[in-house]
Design a protein around this motif. Structure first.
Motif, PDB file in Angstrom:
ATOM      1  N   TYR A 234      19.898 -37.160 -32.886  1.00 51.30           N
ATOM      2  CA  TYR A 234      19.720 -38.618 -32.959  1.00 51.30           C
ATOM      3  C   TYR A 234      18.509 -38.927 -33.830  1.00 51.30           C
ATOM      4  N   HIS A 235      18.509 -40.118 -34.392  1.00 53.52           N
ATOM      5  CA  HIS A 235      17.399 -40.509 -35.274  1.00 53.52           C
ATOM      6  C   HIS A 235      16.778 -41.814 -34.793  1.00 53.52           C
ATOM      7  N   THR A 236      15.491 -41.749 -34.524  1.00 48.34           N
ATOM      8  CA  THR A 236      14.776 -42.963 -34.137  1.00 48.34           C
ATOM      9  C   THR A 236      14.118 -43.572 -35.393  1.00 48.34           C
ATOM     10  N   SER A 237      13.453 -44.710 -35.226  1.00 45.50           N
ATOM     11  CA  SER A 237      12.980 -45.467 -36.404  1.00 45.50           C
ATOM     12  C   SER A 237      11.956 -44.725 -37.256  1.00 45.50           C
ATOM     13  N   CYS A 238      11.975 -45.078 -38.521  1.00 46.27           N
ATOM     14  CA  CYS A 238      11.004 -44.537 -39.471  1.00 46.27           C
ATOM     15  C   CYS A 238       9.676 -45.282 -39.298  1.00 46.27           C
ATOM     16  N   PRO A 239       8.579 -44.573 -39.125  1.00 44.23           N
ATOM     17  CA  PRO A 239       7.301 -45.247 -38.829  1.00 44.23           C
ATOM     18  C   PRO A 239       6.544 -45.701 -40.079  1.00 44.23           C
ATOM     19  N   HIS A 240       7.115 -46.619 -40.815  1.00 42.27           N
ATOM     20  CA  HIS A 240       6.484 -47.067 -42.059  1.00 42.27           C
ATOM     21  C   HIS A 240       6.024 -48.520 -41.904  1.00 42.27           C
ATOM     22  N   TYR A 241       4.743 -48.670 -41.669  1.00 45.30           N
ATOM     23  CA  TYR A 241       4.159 -49.982 -41.359  1.00 45.30           C
ATOM     24  C   TYR A 241       4.353 -50.976 -42.509  1.00 45.30           C
ATOM     25  N   TYR A 242       4.092 -50.545 -43.739  1.00 49.72           N
ATOM     26  CA  TYR A 242       4.193 -51.453 -44.894  1.00 49.72           C
ATOM     27  C   TYR A 242       5.603 -52.056 -44.998  1.00 49.72           C
ATOM     28  N   ARG A 243       6.611 -51.210 -44.745  1.00 53.34           N
ATOM     29  CA  ARG A 243       7.995 -51.665 -44.901  1.00 53.34           C
ATOM     30  C   ARG A 243       8.550 -52.335 -43.650  1.00 53.34           C
ATOM     31  N   TYR A 244       8.211 -51.783 -42.479  1.00 53.27           N
ATOM     32  CA  TYR A 244       8.896 -52.259 -41.270  1.00 53.27           C
ATOM     33  C   TYR A 244       7.994 -52.948 -40.249  1.00 53.27           C
ATOM     34  N   GLY A 245       6.685 -52.973 -40.490  1.00 51.32           N
ATOM     35  CA  GLY A 245       5.797 -53.732 -39.614  1.00 51.32           C
ATOM     36  C   GLY A 245       6.124 -55.218 -39.751  1.00 51.32           C
TER      37      GLY A 245
ATOM     38  N   ILE B  40       5.247 -40.870 -45.933  1.00 50.03           N
ATOM     39  CA  ILE B  40       4.938 -41.953 -45.000  1.00 50.03           C
ATOM     40  C   ILE B  40       4.005 -41.434 -43.901  1.00 50.03           C
ATOM     41  N   VAL B  41       2.820 -42.033 -43.842  1.00 47.25           N
ATOM     42  CA  VAL B  41       1.856 -41.685 -42.788  1.00 47.25           C
ATOM     43  C   VAL B  41       2.086 -42.677 -41.650  1.00 47.25           C
ATOM     44  N   PRO B  42       2.443 -42.194 -40.462  1.00 45.68           N
ATOM     45  CA  PRO B  42       2.712 -43.130 -39.358  1.00 45.68           C
ATOM     46  C   PRO B  42       1.494 -43.984 -39.008  1.00 45.68           C
ATOM     47  N   PRO B  43       1.747 -45.130 -38.372  1.00 52.24           N
ATOM     48  CA  PRO B  43       0.634 -46.039 -38.050  1.00 52.24           C
ATOM     49  C   PRO B  43      -0.309 -45.459 -37.001  1.00 52.24           C
ATOM     50  N   LYS B  44      -1.512 -46.001 -36.967  1.00 51.95           N
ATOM     51  CA  LYS B  44      -2.530 -45.559 -35.991  1.00 51.95           C
ATOM     52  C   LYS B  44      -1.949 -45.610 -34.579  1.00 51.95           C
ATOM     53  N   THR B  45      -2.284 -44.644 -33.771  1.00 51.65           N
ATOM     54  CA  THR B  45      -1.906 -44.494 -32.345  1.00 51.65           C
ATOM     55  C   THR B  45      -0.442 -44.057 -32.138  1.00 51.65           C
TER      56      THR B  45
ATOM     57  N   VAL C  86       2.785 -51.877 -58.483  1.00 52.83           N
ATOM     58  CA  VAL C  86       2.542 -51.080 -57.276  1.00 52.83           C
ATOM     59  C   VAL C  86       2.320 -51.948 -56.041  1.00 52.83           C
ATOM     60  N   GLY C  87       3.211 -51.795 -55.059  1.00 51.87           N
ATOM     61  CA  GLY C  87       3.094 -52.570 -53.818  1.00 51.87           C
ATOM     62  C   GLY C  87       2.208 -51.874 -52.798  1.00 51.87           C
ATOM     63  N   GLU C  88       2.366 -50.549 -52.698  1.00 52.35           N
ATOM     64  CA  GLU C  88       1.564 -49.809 -51.724  1.00 52.35           C
ATOM     65  C   GLU C  88       1.153 -48.454 -52.305  1.00 52.35           C
ATOM     66  N   VAL C  89      -0.098 -48.092 -52.030  1.00 56.35           N
ATOM     67  CA  VAL C  89      -0.570 -46.734 -52.316  1.00 56.35           C
ATOM     68  C   VAL C  89      -0.812 -46.101 -50.960  1.00 56.35           C
ATOM     69  N   ARG C  90      -0.091 -45.054 -50.630  1.00 55.44           N
ATOM     70  CA  ARG C  90      -0.223 -44.492 -49.282  1.00 55.44           C
ATOM     71  C   ARG C  90      -0.297 -42.963 -49.331  1.00 55.44           C
TER      72      ARG C  90
END
Ligand code: PLP
Length: 479
Positions: A199-210, A255-260, A392-396
């Motif tokens: 199973y696949h849970t959500s992608c932790p990309h804050y810039y795109r999905y926050g 993609i670096v997941p969000p803090k916490t 450039v929208g995001e540098v991550r």
């Protein structure tokens, strides 16, 4: 005087004639198109145009094509050549091993020095683990993990506890099990993947999905709650067996997941008595600034998968490291069957292991991880200036792995039409300017060899800047 049998000329004269080389050059595209089925390639384009780059040699962070043109390898090949392309000590280690014992297997408790010494060396740098299993690729290692998780739960008499959770946009390989863990639709389409129990849970990309107004921490809480809901829906502790994650999602877009996020996800994995599988195929060996991504992001794995930089990619090698709680269960089950009936002909190949042992020595002697820590502030100071570029929208990223996401509208984060191929265009222009990068959709990935110096970082980013400027002009012309 002896003569060349084909030309009738003296050998020295024959050698002077660049006949064979020239023909090869002239024909290399045709030969490639005629005979090679290349991996992860648009085959219909390849049939028409042939290879996009014919690589001839490498030196340090540079590669050279068949015309002698130099490129900075901004991706370390496929995120793997961390010590660069001309590490003589690795060549010597391989040669010595080839002369001594070029191959022997490890089935039925056979052993040889390179494999057992490497196993010891790896446990020294991952002391939470108790045993190492060797394979040849990240995919094989992750297929091994899937089987281990199932075997482990059968051993514990939990026949229903088989569900493994991965994430959308994760990349864990391409074989049947690992390809199922991968969460990228193209890798599944028409290959009849994923297999059941994945199973696949959500992608932790804050810039795109926050969401608008949502903090990183709130976003992480939402993702963890979503994951827990999924686990409960799939039968909770009775049926859910493991969670697999790359500390930083690599091929899915850096993609670096969000803090916490990791603290919250680990709490759920623990609550439902699942195993944490840490896929460090890219993040291990100093990429994020510590030996393991798990150290950088405070992850406590039960199973860790490594590959790529482990042998500096000079020979195929991967490994699965298991904590003692997992290992002891595998022991019980193998006692029942009389064998742990899983292994590859190439598991612990002596030449690959000899190379990896030398890699470990080089990491220690040259303090490679410290070098990464030293150049990272410079890398990020320069890289962050790209946030000002109109495309450039995001540098991550983190450590020496990064991505620049190109967007149509910086304010709204609106993406370009995928069919336009903006990311591919950046990579193409970069190649013209002597830089290899990889576009993951419209995100441009950077993962330079860890040995890169500050001056080389400047050169890399200067070439990237030219590629982005060219792409901007191209986009304007398209409009
Ligand atoms: C995180 C991760 N896991 C597994 C793999 C699969 O490794 P391989 O291509 O050696 O099968 C990759 C490959 O890029 C990867 O990035």
């Amino acid at each position: 005087m002896t003569t060349d049998s084909a030309t009738g000329a003296a050998p020295s004269q024959a050698r002077q004639k660049p006949l064979i080389r020239d023909e090869k050059k002239r024909d290399s595209k045709t030969i490639a198109r005629s005979y090679h089925l290349p991996p992860t390639t648009n085959l219909s384009t390849h049939d028409i145009t042939g290879p996009t780059l014919h690589v001839q040699k490498g030196n340090g962070i540079y590669i050279y094509d068949d015309e002698g043109k130099e490129y900075i390898e901004g991706m370390s090949g496929l995120w793997n050549v961390s010590l660069g392309f001309s590490e003589k000590r690795l060549v010597e280690a391989a040669t010595k091993q080839l002369n001594e014992l070029p191959y022997y297997h490890l089935f039925s408790a056979k052993a040889h020095d390179p494999a057992i010494d490497l196993a010891e060396g790896l446990i020294k740098i991952a002391p939470w683990a108790s045993k190492v299993f060797f394979a040849n690729s990240g995919s094989e290692a992750n297929d091994t993990v899937v089987k281990m998780v199932w075997y482990y739960n059968n051993a514990l008499d939990r026949p229903k506890k088989k569900k493994i959770f991965s994430r959308i946009k994760a990349y864990h390989g391409i074989a049947v099990g690992s390809g199922s863990l991968t969460g990228i639709p193209k890798n599944h389409a028409d290959f009849d993947l994923p297999i059941k129990n994945i199973y696949h849970t959500s992608c932790p990309h804050y810039y795109r999905y926050g969401r608008e107004g949502e903090s990183e921490e709130e976003y992480a809480t939402r993702l963890a709650e979503e994951f827990e809901k999924m686990v409960v829906e799939q039968g909770g502790a009775e049926e859910c067996a493991a969670f697999i994650a790359e500390p930083v999602l690599g091929a899915g877009g850096v993609i670096v997941p969000p803090k916490t996020y990791y603290a919250k996800m680990q709490a759920i994995v623990k609550k439902y008595d699942m195993l944490w599988i840490d896929d460090e195929v890219i993040c291990g060996f100093g990429r994020l600034g510590d030996m393991w991504g798990a150290e950088t992001l405070d992850i406590k794995p039960d199973i860790l998968v490594s590959s790529k930089a482990i042998s500096n990619a000079y020979l195929p090698l991967s490994c699965v490291m298991v904590a003692d709680n997992v290992y002891q269960v595998l022991v019980t089950q193998s006692k029942k069957h009389g064998v742990f009936a899983h292994g590859f002909t190439g598991s612990g190949h002596p030449v690959a292991c000899a190379v990896a042992l030398e890699v470990l020595k080089i990491y220690e002697e040259r303090a490679i991880v410290q070098h990464v820590k030293d150049v990272v502030p410079h890398f990020w100071e320069k890289l962050k200036t790209f946030e000002g570029h109109p495309l450039v929208g995001e540098v991550r990223g983190i450590g020496l792995i990064a991505a620049l996401e190109c967007v149509k509208d910086k304010a709204t984060k609106e993406a370009f039409d995928a069919g336009l191929g903006v990311g591919a265009k950046v990579a193409e222009f970069a190649q013209t300017h002597g830089l290899i990068v990889r576009n993951l959709g419209d995100s441009i990935a950077l993962c330079p060899p860890l040995i890169i110096t500050e001056a080389q970082i400047d050169e890399l980013l200067s070439r990237l800047s030219k590629a982005l400027d060219d792409t901007l002009e191209w986009v304007k012309a398209k409009r």
